[in-house]
Write a protein that holds these residues in place. Structure first.
Motif, PDB file in Angstrom:
ATOM      1  N   MET A 104      -9.833   0.859  10.904  1.00 41.37           N
ATOM      2  CA  MET A 104      -8.598   0.787  10.125  1.00 41.37           C
ATOM      3  C   MET A 104      -7.959   2.164  10.024  1.00 41.37           C
ATOM      4  N   GLN A 105      -8.770   3.191   9.812  1.00 41.77           N
ATOM      5  CA  GLN A 105      -8.262   4.554   9.716  1.00 41.77           C
ATOM      6  C   GLN A 105      -7.698   5.030  11.052  1.00 41.77           C
ATOM      7  N   ASP A 159      -6.340   3.126  13.272  1.00 41.96           N
ATOM      8  CA  ASP A 159      -5.304   2.192  13.721  1.00 41.96           C
ATOM      9  C   ASP A 159      -5.714   1.396  14.952  1.00 41.96           C
ATOM     10  N   SER A 187      -4.693  -2.999  16.052  1.00 38.02           N
ATOM     11  CA  SER A 187      -3.514  -3.228  15.234  1.00 38.02           C
ATOM     12  C   SER A 187      -2.722  -4.446  15.684  1.00 38.02           C
ATOM     13  N   GLU A 211     -12.311   0.338   0.434  1.00 35.57           N
ATOM     14  CA  GLU A 211     -11.626   1.352   1.239  1.00 35.57           C
ATOM     15  C   GLU A 211     -10.847   0.683   2.383  1.00 35.57           C
ATOM     16  N   ASP A 248      -7.861  -0.747   0.894  1.00 38.62           N
ATOM     17  CA  ASP A 248      -6.921   0.322   0.523  1.00 38.62           C
ATOM     18  C   ASP A 248      -5.958   0.625   1.668  1.00 38.62           C
ATOM     19  N   HIS A 249      -6.507   0.701   2.878  1.00 33.38           N
ATOM     20  CA  HIS A 249      -5.664   1.000   4.037  1.00 33.38           C
ATOM     21  C   HIS A 249      -4.693  -0.144   4.312  1.00 33.38           C
ATOM     22  N   ALA A 266      -2.007   0.187   1.758  1.00 30.21           N
ATOM     23  CA  ALA A 266      -1.168   1.366   1.994  1.00 30.21           C
ATOM     24  C   ALA A 266      -0.150   1.142   3.108  1.00 30.21           C
ATOM     25  N   CYS A 267      -0.522   0.350   4.113  1.00 30.39           N
ATOM     26  CA  CYS A 267       0.404   0.109   5.215  1.00 30.39           C
ATOM     27  C   CYS A 267       1.261  -1.132   4.978  1.00 30.39           C
ATOM     28  N   LYS A 285       1.857  -1.101  12.518  1.00 27.50           N
ATOM     29  CA  LYS A 285       1.814   0.330  12.221  1.00 27.50           C
ATOM     30  C   LYS A 285       3.103   0.786  11.549  1.00 27.50           C
ATOM     31  N   LYS A 310       4.953   1.874   3.876  1.00 24.08           N
ATOM     32  CA  LYS A 310       3.787   2.444   3.216  1.00 24.08           C
ATOM     33  C   LYS A 310       3.783   2.071   1.746  1.00 24.08           C
ATOM     34  N   SER A 340      -2.002   2.686  -2.817  1.00 22.54           N
ATOM     35  CA  SER A 340      -3.099   1.840  -3.251  1.00 22.54           C
ATOM     36  C   SER A 340      -3.136   1.775  -4.769  1.00 22.54           C
TER      37      SER A 340
END
Length: 246
Positions: free
Chosen positions: A100-101, A103, A106, A165, A168-169, A172-173, A237, A241, A244
């Motif tokens: 996830m970090q 990408d 995707s 976590e 969270d990503h 965030a996206c 992507k 944004k 979180s």
């Protein structure tokens, strides 16, 4: 000649002493790995109470003093075995968080990602070894609270934080809309693994197809409540944004 012979004898004695001394670092690592593997097999085959330190030391071909020096006692040895198993169980969650970090994947929808992750977790946590460890922990929890705490702190708690976590990503996206990612992670793990693992621990036969179907249906319900507006159904992507909520 006499001096040369004396030096040769001295060197020979030094080599012999070195060979009989402490093992090299690589040898020590290999020995400890073999010990943990042997202990894991015996604990799974015999259970905690019926597995003795003598049996583990003999099967691993090491001395009891070496085992005691490394792990203290049988409980310390079992704790080391449990830590190794927990690392294996957490691997899919850690990989998903890294992907996830970075990408990766995707092009997959959120639902597809979660279903794939759910299948991996189901496979790991409902296999025979995981069920056997669960039974041992349940049986030993009262008399062995420190290991039960280890299972919670290094197992469940880390699984929870790693899954949060991952969410969270996604939040965030803009792929998910979650009020609290920790509660969402707890719900997800209980939903995907909890019921089937509990039934397997009770000795109830598990139908793999039914279990996978339960995972898929549960995740669709989860995603339906966490997607928010329809345009979030496909992870991108370029999605807006979001901060979180944690």
């Amino acid at each position: 000649m006499g001096l040369t012979a004396t030096k040769a004898k001295t060197a020979k004695r030094a080599v012999a002493k070195s060979r009989g001394g402490r093992p090299t670092r690589d040898a020590a690592i290999a020995r400890d790995q073999r010990l943990i593997e042997v202990a894991t097999r015996l604990f799974l085959e015999r259970g905690f109470d019926a597995t003795s330190v003598d049996a583990v030391a003999e099967a691993a071909r090491i001395s009891k003093p070496t085992l005691y020096a490394q792990y203290g006692d049988k409980r310390g040895l079992f704790a080391a075995v449990l830590r190794r198993q927990i690392a294996l169980w957490l691997a899919p969650l850690a990989a998903a968080a890294r992907d996830m970090q970075d990408d990766k994947s995707s092009d997959l929808s959120v639902e597809q990602r979660l279903i794939e992750l759910g299948r991996q977790l189901l496979s790991l946590h409902c296999e025979a070894d995981a069920v056997a460890f669960s039974r041992i922990l349940t049986a030993q929890a009262i008399n062995f609270p420190e290991v039960a705490k280890l299972a919670v702190d290094e197992g469940w708690s880390k699984a929870l934080s790693t899954t949060a976590e991952f969410f969270d990503h996604l939040v965030a996206c803009g792929a998910l809309d979650l009020e609290d990612t920790t509660i969402a992670a707890e719900t997800f793990l209980n939903m995907v693994v909890g019921h089937t693992h509990r039934m397997a621990t009770f000795g109830i036969p598990i139908d793999v197809k039914d279990a996978e179907k339960r995972v898929q249906v549960s995740i669709r319900l989860f995603v339906a409540g966490a997607l928010g507006p329809p345009d979030r159904a496909q992870f991108s992507k370029t999605a807006g944004k979001r901060k979180s909520p944690r």
